[in-house]
Design a protein around this motif. Structure first.
Motif, PDB file in Angstrom:
ATOM      1  N   TRP A  54       0.706  -1.221   0.007  1.00  0.00           N
ATOM      2  CA  TRP A  54      -0.009   0.019  -0.071  1.00  0.00           C
ATOM      3  C   TRP A  54       0.897   1.268  -0.034  1.00  0.00           C
ATOM      4  O   TRP A  54       0.716   2.304  -0.713  1.00  0.00           O
ATOM      5  N   LYS A  55       2.054   1.123   0.753  1.00  0.00           N
ATOM      6  CA  LYS A  55       2.833   2.166   0.827  1.00  0.00           C
ATOM      7  C   LYS A  55       3.575   2.602  -0.436  1.00  0.00           C
ATOM      8  O   LYS A  55       3.795   3.870  -0.995  1.00  0.00           O
ATOM      9  N   LEU A  58       1.150   4.660  -2.213  1.00  0.00           N
ATOM     10  CA  LEU A  58       0.661   5.948  -1.679  1.00  0.00           C
ATOM     11  C   LEU A  58       1.235   7.062  -2.514  1.00  0.00           C
ATOM     12  O   LEU A  58       2.504   7.157  -2.793  1.00  0.00           O
ATOM     13  N   GLN A 133       6.430   8.265   5.610  1.00  0.00           N
ATOM     14  CA  GLN A 133       5.220   7.784   5.187  1.00  0.00           C
ATOM     15  C   GLN A 133       4.184   7.827   6.502  1.00  0.00           C
ATOM     16  O   GLN A 133       3.124   7.113   6.377  1.00  0.00           O
ATOM     17  N   SER A 134       4.645   8.073   7.614  1.00  0.00           N
ATOM     18  CA  SER A 134       3.579   8.064   8.671  1.00  0.00           C
ATOM     19  C   SER A 134       2.795   9.291   8.738  1.00  0.00           C
ATOM     20  O   SER A 134       2.884  10.278   7.977  1.00  0.00           O
ATOM     21  N   PRO A 135       1.727   9.191   9.514  1.00  0.00           N
ATOM     22  CA  PRO A 135       0.543  10.281   9.299  1.00  0.00           C
ATOM     23  C   PRO A 135       0.931  11.458   9.804  1.00  0.00           C
ATOM     24  O   PRO A 135       0.730  12.575   9.102  1.00  0.00           O
ATOM     25  N   LEU A 138       3.449  13.113   6.978  1.00  0.00           N
ATOM     26  CA  LEU A 138       2.573  13.305   5.667  1.00  0.00           C
ATOM     27  C   LEU A 138       1.565  14.590   6.122  1.00  0.00           C
ATOM     28  O   LEU A 138       1.295  15.584   5.129  1.00  0.00           O
ATOM     29  N   TYR A 156      -4.283  13.349   0.123  1.00  0.00           N
ATOM     30  CA  TYR A 156      -3.441  12.063   0.137  1.00  0.00           C
ATOM     31  C   TYR A 156      -3.850  10.972   1.179  1.00  0.00           C
ATOM     32  O   TYR A 156      -3.428   9.863   1.277  1.00  0.00           O
ATOM     33  N   GLN A 158      -5.563  10.963   4.039  1.00  0.00           N
ATOM     34  CA  GLN A 158      -5.319  11.321   5.501  1.00  0.00           C
ATOM     35  C   GLN A 158      -5.902  10.068   6.407  1.00  0.00           C
ATOM     36  O   GLN A 158      -5.207   9.543   6.938  1.00  0.00           O
ATOM     37  N   TRP A 160      -7.391   7.222   5.754  1.00  0.00           N
ATOM     38  CA  TRP A 160      -6.855   5.861   5.633  1.00  0.00           C
ATOM     39  C   TRP A 160      -5.239   5.599   6.240  1.00  0.00           C
ATOM     40  O   TRP A 160      -5.066   4.538   6.819  1.00  0.00           O
ATOM     41  N   VAL A 161      -4.542   6.650   5.955  1.00  0.00           N
ATOM     42  CA  VAL A 161      -3.257   6.509   6.300  1.00  0.00           C
ATOM     43  C   VAL A 161      -3.415   6.186   7.742  1.00  0.00           C
ATOM     44  O   VAL A 161      -2.489   5.643   8.546  1.00  0.00           O
ATOM     45  N   GLU A 162      -3.796   7.348   8.629  1.00  0.00           N
ATOM     46  CA  GLU A 162      -4.025   7.048  10.226  1.00  0.00           C
ATOM     47  C   GLU A 162      -4.876   5.746  10.692  1.00  0.00           C
ATOM     48  O   GLU A 162      -4.216   5.241  11.509  1.00  0.00           O
TER      49      GLU A 162
END
Length: 298
Positions: A54-55, A58, A133-135, A138, A156, A158, A160-162
């Motif tokens: 996934w990353k 991203l 790539q951490s919340p 980003l 980006y 946000q 989903w990342v968190e």
């Protein structure tokens, strides 16, 4: 030294065979614990593979103001180019964005008839380096980019990342807790089994004491026996897990493309398998040391 080790190993094997069903039950009990630990390791490994996949996909989209000037566009490109968090980036013009949107409609292009001016903005698509790539990183990058001239919006994913970061943290925490509990349980199983073996050979140990044998000399065969039980239990668990994985994986590959992506990692990595067998030996040695130490204090 080598001969001494061979003697200890042979003596431990003989004692393990003498233990009979008790020794076998101990190995099976350790194997059950390591099967559960192995399942969690597999889950963590496959989930990590999904997160990595996934990353890789991203990206941060920087949408530009329609009124951006060539000078502002050039300055923005230079700022993005020099940003440490950005691995690569591409630029999409308004026309390219509209053409891409038409392709995505797949036969429903008539919906765009009468649209008039192209409403889609030009944009930069940024691929982010692994360490950024951490919340939090980003969010900081997004705030920085949004302040630059000519930037209209930043997107980006946000949420989903968190969400993924929280799930990954939870799985690692659960793995650590469950792994610790099962490791302690395995050590206690080995300890109790070895303690029984120690009591059955109490007379033999007492004679060794009377002839001047040191505690280390008495303890050594039991430690090797515990290491054997632990490593055999871990090895058995790996065999069971591998057989189950080979049986289950094809079914899940067909049922879920998501699992197929994760299963690309295959079974446990060789370092993990070596760690499990080594961990089994260490747990067995700890359990034996605990049991023998209690007896020698009596």
């Amino acid at each position: 030294m080598v001969e001494k080790l061979k003697h200890l190993l042979a003596y431990a094997l003989i004692n393990l065979v003498r233990a009979g069903w008790g020794g076998l039950a101990s190995i099976v009990s350790i194997a059950v614990s390591f099967v559960i630990i192995g399942i969690f390791l597999l889950l963590i490994q496959h989930f990590s593979a999904l997160v990595t996949e996934w990353k890789e996909q991203l990206q941060v989209s920087v949408f530009l103001d329609d009124q951006i000037t060539p000078l502002q566009l050039d300055m923005l490109r230079r700022r993005i180019e020099n940003e440490a968090a950005v691995r690569t980036f591409t630029f999409t013009t308004k026309e390219e964005a509209l053409a891409s949107f038409r392709r995505e409609l797949k036969g429903q292009e008539s919906l765009l008839e009468g649209l008039g001016d192209n409403p889609l903005p030009a944009s930069y698509q940024l691929k982010i380096r692994e360490g950024y790539q951490s919340p939090e990183a980003l969010k900081g990058l997004s705030a920085f980019l949004s302040r630059l001239e000519g930037v209209e919006d930043i997107q980006y994913g946000q949420e989903w990342v968190e969400r993924i970061a929280r799930v990954a943290q939870l799985i690692r925490l659960l793995g650590a807790i469950i792994g610790s509990v099962l490791t302690l349980g395995s050590a206690m199983i080995v300890s109790n089994t070895i303690r029984l073996a120690v009591y059955t050979r109490a007379q033999e140990i007492e004679i060794m004491r009377l002839v001047g044998a040191t505690k280390a000399y008495i303890r050594a065969p039991f430690l090797v026996e515990g290491m054997l039980q632990g490593s055999l239990g871990a090895g058995l668990a790996l065999g069971v897990l591998f057989a189950a994985y080979r049986f289950v994986a094809p079914t899940f590959n067909v049922a879920s493309p998501l699992f197929s992506t994760a299963a690309g990692q295959g079974f446990l990595e060789s370092s993990m398998m070596a760690g499990l067998v080594g961990g089994g030996a260490v747990i067995g040695a700890l359990g034996s040391a605990l049991a023998v130490s209690r007896f020698l204090k009596l």
